[in-house]
Design a protein around this motif. Structure first.
Motif, PDB file in Angstrom:
ATOM      1  N   ASN A 159      -0.030  10.676   4.568  1.00 37.13           N
ATOM      2  CA  ASN A 159       0.265   9.704   5.608  1.00 37.13           C
ATOM      3  C   ASN A 159       0.104   8.290   5.070  1.00 37.13           C
ATOM      4  O   ASN A 159      -0.736   8.030   4.203  1.00 37.13           O
ATOM      5  CB  ASN A 159      -0.686   9.892   6.799  1.00 37.13           C
ATOM      6  CG  ASN A 159      -0.503  11.237   7.467  1.00 37.13           C
ATOM      7  OD1 ASN A 159       0.526  11.502   8.072  1.00 37.13           O
ATOM      8  ND2 ASN A 159      -1.503  12.097   7.345  1.00 37.13           N
ATOM      9  N   ALA A 160       0.924   7.393   5.598  1.00 28.45           N
ATOM     10  CA  ALA A 160       0.819   5.992   5.200  1.00 28.45           C
ATOM     11  C   ALA A 160      -0.391   5.359   5.866  1.00 28.45           C
ATOM     12  O   ALA A 160      -0.701   5.650   7.023  1.00 28.45           O
ATOM     13  CB  ALA A 160       2.088   5.242   5.596  1.00 28.45           C
ATOM     14  N   SER A 161      -1.099   4.508   5.118  1.00 27.38           N
ATOM     15  CA  SER A 161      -2.257   3.824   5.697  1.00 27.38           C
ATOM     16  C   SER A 161      -1.822   2.811   6.752  1.00 27.38           C
ATOM     17  O   SER A 161      -2.529   2.567   7.725  1.00 27.38           O
ATOM     18  CB  SER A 161      -3.061   3.128   4.597  1.00 27.38           C
ATOM     19  OG  SER A 161      -2.251   2.159   3.944  1.00 27.38           O
ATOM     20  N   ASN A 162      -0.634   2.249   6.573  1.00 29.65           N
ATOM     21  CA  ASN A 162      -0.124   1.260   7.513  1.00 29.65           C
ATOM     22  C   ASN A 162       1.345   1.021   7.197  1.00 29.65           C
ATOM     23  O   ASN A 162       1.835   1.398   6.131  1.00 29.65           O
ATOM     24  CB  ASN A 162      -0.910  -0.055   7.393  1.00 29.65           C
ATOM     25  CG  ASN A 162      -0.860  -0.869   8.669  1.00 29.65           C
ATOM     26  OD1 ASN A 162      -0.083  -0.570   9.577  1.00 29.65           O
ATOM     27  ND2 ASN A 162      -1.677  -1.901   8.746  1.00 29.65           N
ATOM     28  N   ASN A 163       2.054   0.398   8.128  1.00 27.67           N
ATOM     29  CA  ASN A 163       3.438  -0.006   7.879  1.00 27.67           C
ATOM     30  C   ASN A 163       3.481  -1.457   7.419  1.00 27.67           C
ATOM     31  O   ASN A 163       2.477  -2.174   7.453  1.00 27.67           O
ATOM     32  CB  ASN A 163       4.277   0.166   9.146  1.00 27.67           C
ATOM     33  CG  ASN A 163       4.563   1.622   9.449  1.00 27.67           C
ATOM     34  OD1 ASN A 163       4.593   2.456   8.550  1.00 27.67           O
ATOM     35  ND2 ASN A 163       4.782   1.937  10.719  1.00 27.67           N
TER      36      ASN A 163
END
Length: 420
Positions: free
Chosen positions: A77-81
Motif C-alpha cells: 500500500n502507498a503511504s500517501n498520495n
C-alpha cells in the motif's frame, strides 16, 4: 589414458542397470540445480525488466523499495498520495521529456486497477525497452473504457466488448463494489511477463468518476451518482499515487532527484528503478541462498549414491580386478579405472540434466509465460551456470576417487588371489 577410458566405459556398460539408476539420480539433481538457477536468473531479469526506459519514479516520501513495489509491482500500500498539481509541475520541468501519472487502490476480482493516461501506452517500456502492444482492440479513449493485461484476459476469459465492474480497495467487502459504473473492455495487451499482464487499466478521469460520491474511502451516505451523473462533474484528478518520469538527457537524473527531494509544496521521493531493484534483491538474497543450498544437498545425495553403488559392487568385482592385475594392470591403473568410471557417469548425468533443463525451458517457456507471466529463456548456460556445471563435475570426480582408492587397496591386499 584412451584405452583405460574405453575400458572404463565398457565396464560401466556391463553394469548398466544399477549404474543407470545412479545416472538418473545425478541427471535429476543436475536438472533441479540448473533449473533453479535458470528460474532464478530469469526471475531476476523479469524483475529488472518490469520497467525500462523510466528514469525516475516519484511518489510520496517513503522507502524506495516500498515505492517501487507499489508503483511498479502493485504490491502493498502507498503511504500517501501526491497532489496532481505537483505532477503537473514536474511535467513542466525543462529536463523532463514525459511524465505518466499512476493512480492505484482499486481492484477487479483480485487484479489491480491502474488509473493513468493514454501516454502510458506510448511511453511505458519493459524488457529491452520494448513498447506495449495490443493483442486485441486499442487504448481507452472514453470515460468508462478499460484495457486489460494478458493474464487478466486469459484467466477471466475477457474479450473486447465485454462489461466489467470494479471494486473499491481489494474488493473484500461487497458494498464497496462500483457496480453502478460499469466499464467496457476496449483492448487486451500482449503478454509482457511483467505486472502489466495482471492489471486493469483505466483513465485518471475514470478513477475520479468512480469516487465522485465517495470521501476518505467511504461512500457518502444518502448521496449517490450514477455513471451518467458522475460523467458530468469536474473529473480533473486531485491526487495520484506516483508518476513515471522520462528525461530528455539522463545526465540530469541526479540533479532532478535532488530537486524532488527538496520540493517545497509537499514531501516527495524520487527513486531510480535500477537502484531500488538492487535493494530489493538484497532483501531476497537470503531466500535465494536457501534454495541453492537445498539444490546442492540434492546433488550431494546423488553423488553419495554413486559412491555407495560403486563401493557396494567392489566385492563382486574383486576377481575382475585380479584378472586385470594378471594382465599387467598396476594398482594405480585400477585406481584410475574406478575413478574414470565414476567421472564418466557423473559427466553423463550432468550432461543429461543440462539438456533436459534446456529442452524443458524451450518446450514449456510459452506456457509458463501465459500461465505465470514469467519469461524463461532457453539460452546456452551462462557464467553462473557454467560454474555450477564445473562444480558438479569436480564433485563427481572427487567422489569417484573414494571407490578408486578402495580398489587400489584391495588390489594390493588380494594380489592375484582375491578372497571371494
Amino acid at each position: 589414458m584412451t584405452p583405460l577410458l574405453g575400458l572404463a566405459a565398457r565396464s560401466a556398460w556391463n553394469r548398466r542397470f544399477a549404474l543407470g539408476l545412479v545416472l538418473a539420480s545425478i541427471a535429476l539433481s543436475s536438472f533441479l540445480l540448473m533449473g533453479l538457477e535458470r528460474v532464478r536468473q530469469d526471475l531476476r531479469d523479469n524483475f529488472a525488466q518490469a520497467v525500462s526506459g523510466t528514469d525516475l519514479i516519484v511518489g510520496a516520501r517513503t522507502g524506495s523499495v516500498q515505492l517501487l513495489l507499489y508503483a511498479v509491482f502493485h504490491i502493498g500500500n502507498a503511504s500517501n498520495n501526491i497532489r496532481y498539481a505537483s505532477v503537473q509541475k514536474l511535467a513542466e520541468h525543462p529536463a523532463v521529456a514525459w511524465a505518466v501519472p499512476l493512480s492505484l487502490g482499486d481492484s477487479h476480482r483480485g487484479f489491480a486497477v491502474l488509473g493513468t493516461t493514454a501516454d502510458y501506452f506510448a511511453h511505458f517500456r519493459f524488457g529491452s525497452r520494448q513498447a506495449l502492444q495490443f493483442a486485441e482492440g486499442h487504448a481507452f479513449s472514453g470515460l468508462y473504457e478499460a484495457v486489460v493485461g494478458s493474464e487478466v484476459a486469459r484467466r477471466l476469459g475477457y474479450r473486447p466488448g465485454q462489461t466489467i465492474e470494479l471494486s473499491h480497495g481489494d474488493g473484500a467487502i461487497e458494498r464497496h463494489d462500483h457496480a453502478d459504473k460499469p466499464f467496457t473492455i476496449v483492448g487486451v495487451l500482449q503478454a509482457t511477463g511483467t505486472p502489466v499482464d495482471r492489471t486493469v487499466h483505466v483513465s485518471l478521469q475514470a478513477i475520479e468518476a468512480l469516487h465522485a460520491d465517495w470521501m476518505a474511502g467511504v461512500r457518502l451516505p444518502g448521496f449517490k451518482l450514477d455513471a451518467a451523473q458522475a460523467a458530468q462533474r469536474d473529473l480533473t484528478p486531485r491526487a495520484v499515487t506516483a508518476v513515471l518520469i522520462g528525461l530528455k538527457n539522463r545526465a540530469a537524473v541526479f540533479s532532478l532527484q535532488r530537486e524532488v527531494a527538496a520540493f517545497r509544496d509537499e514531501p516527495l521521493l524520487a527513486i531510480l528503478p535500477g537502484v531500488a531493484l538492487d535493494e530489493l534483491w538484497q532483501v531476497l538474497d537470503l531466500g535465494e541462498r536457501g534454495l541453492r543450498a537445498v539444490s546442492a544437498l540434492v546433488a550431494l545425495v546423488s553423488l553419495a549414491g554413486l559412491v555407495a553403488v560403486v563401493l557396494a559392487g567392489l566385492n563382486e568385482r574383486r576377481r575382475e580386478l585380479a584378472i586385470l592385475r594378471a594382465v599387467g594392470a598396476g594398482p594405480r591403473t585400477l585406481l584410475w579405472l574406478l575413478a574414470l568410471e565414476g567421472g564418466l557417469l557423473t559427466a553423463a548425468g550432468v550432461a543429461l540434466g543440462v539438456l533436459a533443463c534446456w529442452g524443458t525451458v524451450a518446450v514449456l517457456g510459452g506456457w509458463v509465460l501465459q500461465r505465470y507471466g514469467l519469461v524463461l529463456q532457453a539460452a546456452p548456460p551462462g557464467l553462473a551456470e557454467a560454474r555450477l556445471i564445473g562444480a558438479l563435475l569436480l564433485a563427481g570426480a572427487l567422489a569417484s576417487l573414494l571407490p578408486g582408492w578402495r580398489a587400489y587397496r584391495l588390489s594390493l591386499a588380494d594380489g592375484l588371489s582375491p578372497r571371494v
